[in-house]
Design a protein around this motif. Structure first.
Motif, PDB file in Angstrom:
ATOM      1  N   CYS A  85      46.430  43.623  34.285  1.00  0.00           N
ATOM      2  CA  CYS A  85      47.105  42.929  35.387  1.00  0.00           C
ATOM      3  C   CYS A  85      46.771  41.439  35.427  1.00  0.00           C
ATOM      4  O   CYS A  85      47.446  40.675  36.119  1.00  0.00           O
ATOM      5  CB  CYS A  85      46.684  43.546  36.715  1.00  0.00           C
ATOM      6  N   ALA A  86      45.728  41.026  34.747  1.00  0.00           N
ATOM      7  CA  ALA A  86      45.227  39.653  34.844  1.00  0.00           C
ATOM      8  C   ALA A  86      46.109  38.666  34.097  1.00  0.00           C
ATOM      9  O   ALA A  86      47.022  39.034  33.361  1.00  0.00           O
ATOM     10  CB  ALA A  86      43.802  39.602  34.286  1.00  0.00           C
ATOM     11  N   ASN A  87      45.826  37.398  34.300  1.00  0.00           N
ATOM     12  CA  ASN A  87      46.450  36.313  33.535  1.00  0.00           C
ATOM     13  C   ASN A  87      47.974  36.346  33.665  1.00  0.00           C
ATOM     14  O   ASN A  87      48.695  36.291  32.676  1.00  0.00           O
ATOM     15  CB  ASN A  87      45.994  36.399  32.074  1.00  0.00           C
ATOM     16  N   GLY A 120      36.478  36.666  32.822  1.00  0.00           N
ATOM     17  CA  GLY A 120      37.649  36.803  31.959  1.00  0.00           C
ATOM     18  C   GLY A 120      37.544  35.850  30.787  1.00  0.00           C
ATOM     19  O   GLY A 120      37.263  34.660  30.978  1.00  0.00           O
ATOM     20  N   TYR A 147      34.884  38.656  37.780  1.00  0.00           N
ATOM     21  CA  TYR A 147      35.244  40.051  38.056  1.00  0.00           C
ATOM     22  C   TYR A 147      34.012  40.811  38.536  1.00  0.00           C
ATOM     23  O   TYR A 147      32.895  40.503  38.129  1.00  0.00           O
ATOM     24  CB  TYR A 147      35.789  40.738  36.796  1.00  0.00           C
ATOM     25  N   ASN A 192      45.091  40.718  39.758  1.00  0.00           N
ATOM     26  CA  ASN A 192      44.292  41.032  38.574  1.00  0.00           C
ATOM     27  C   ASN A 192      43.213  42.091  38.855  1.00  0.00           C
ATOM     28  O   ASN A 192      42.156  42.072  38.255  1.00  0.00           O
ATOM     29  CB  ASN A 192      43.677  39.772  37.973  1.00  0.00           C
ATOM     30  N   CYS A 235      47.295  49.135  38.196  1.00  0.00           N
ATOM     31  CA  CYS A 235      47.128  47.752  38.633  1.00  0.00           C
ATOM     32  C   CYS A 235      47.329  47.678  40.129  1.00  0.00           C
ATOM     33  O   CYS A 235      48.188  48.360  40.685  1.00  0.00           O
ATOM     34  CB  CYS A 235      48.139  46.844  37.929  1.00  0.00           C
TER      35      CYS A 235
END
Length: 163
Positions: A48-50, A92, A99, A133, A162
Motif C-alpha cells: 500500500c505504501a509509496n 521504508g 513504520y 500505507n 491494505c
C-alpha cells in the motif's frame, strides 16, 4: 509469506522430535515455561505504501515469547506459545517513512503419542507514516495427525489487507 509456513513446519518437526524424548524422560507431570525476548529483523513488502507502488521495509526490534510446555505423567504433551513484537519498527527503503509493527502470534500443539493437533494463529499490523500505507496480515492454520501419522485435516487461511 512462505517464511511463516516454513517456520511453522520446522517448529512442528522440532516439537515432534522433542515430544518423543520427553515421553521417555518424564514419568510425572511437568511444566516448563519460557519467558524471553528474541532479536527480530525482517524485510516486508508493504504493497500500500509509496502511492500504491509499494516499498520494502526493514523491521527490527524484539519478539517477546511466552511459552508453556506441559508433559503429563502418561506422556501427553501440550505446547502453548505466544509471541508479540516489542519495539519493532523500521524505515521504508524507498520513501524513508517510519513504520511500526504490532500484533501477535499464537501456536498450540497437543500430542497424545497416537496423533495430535497443531494450530497457528497470526495477526499483525504494519502501520506507516502518512495516509494509505498500512496493512494487516492474518493467518490461521491447523493440522490434525491420526495415530498412523497421517494428516487427516489441514488448512491454512492467509490474507493481506491494505488499510
Amino acid at each position: 509469506m512462505k517464511t511463516i509456513k516454513v517456520t511453522q513446519c520446522l517448529l512442528l518437526a522440532l516439537l515432534g522430535l522433542l515430544s518423543v524424548g520427553a515421553r521417555q524422560a518424564f514419568a510425572q507431570a511437568t511444566t516448563t515455561t519460557v519467558n524471553q525476548n528474541i532479536p527480530y529483523e525482517r524485510f516486508f513488502f508493504v504493497p500500500c505504501a509509496n502511492g500504491g507502488l509499494g516499498e520494502d521495509v526493514l523491521l527490527t526490534g524484539e519478539l517477546h515469547e511466552l511459552s508453556h510446555v506441559t508433559t503429563s505423567a502418561s506422556g501427553n504433551i501440550h505446547v502453548a506459545m505466544h509471541l508479540n513484537p516489542v519495539g519493532v519498527s523500521g524505515t521504508g527503503l524507498t520513501t524513508g517513512l517510519g513504520y511500526q509493527n504490532t500484533g501477535s502470534q499464537q501456536f498450540m500443539l497437543t500430542d497424545h503419542g497416537d496423533g495430535g493437533n497443531s494450530t497457528f494463529i497470526l495477526r499483525f499490523n504494519v502501520i506507516g507514516q502518512g495516509p494509505g500505507n498500512n496493512f494487516t496480515v492474518q493467518q490461521t492454520g491447523h493440522t490434525t495427525i491420526n495415530a498412523n501419522g497421517e494428516v487427516t485435516v489441514t488448512f491454512d487461511n492467509f490474507s493481506i489487507e491494505c488499510r
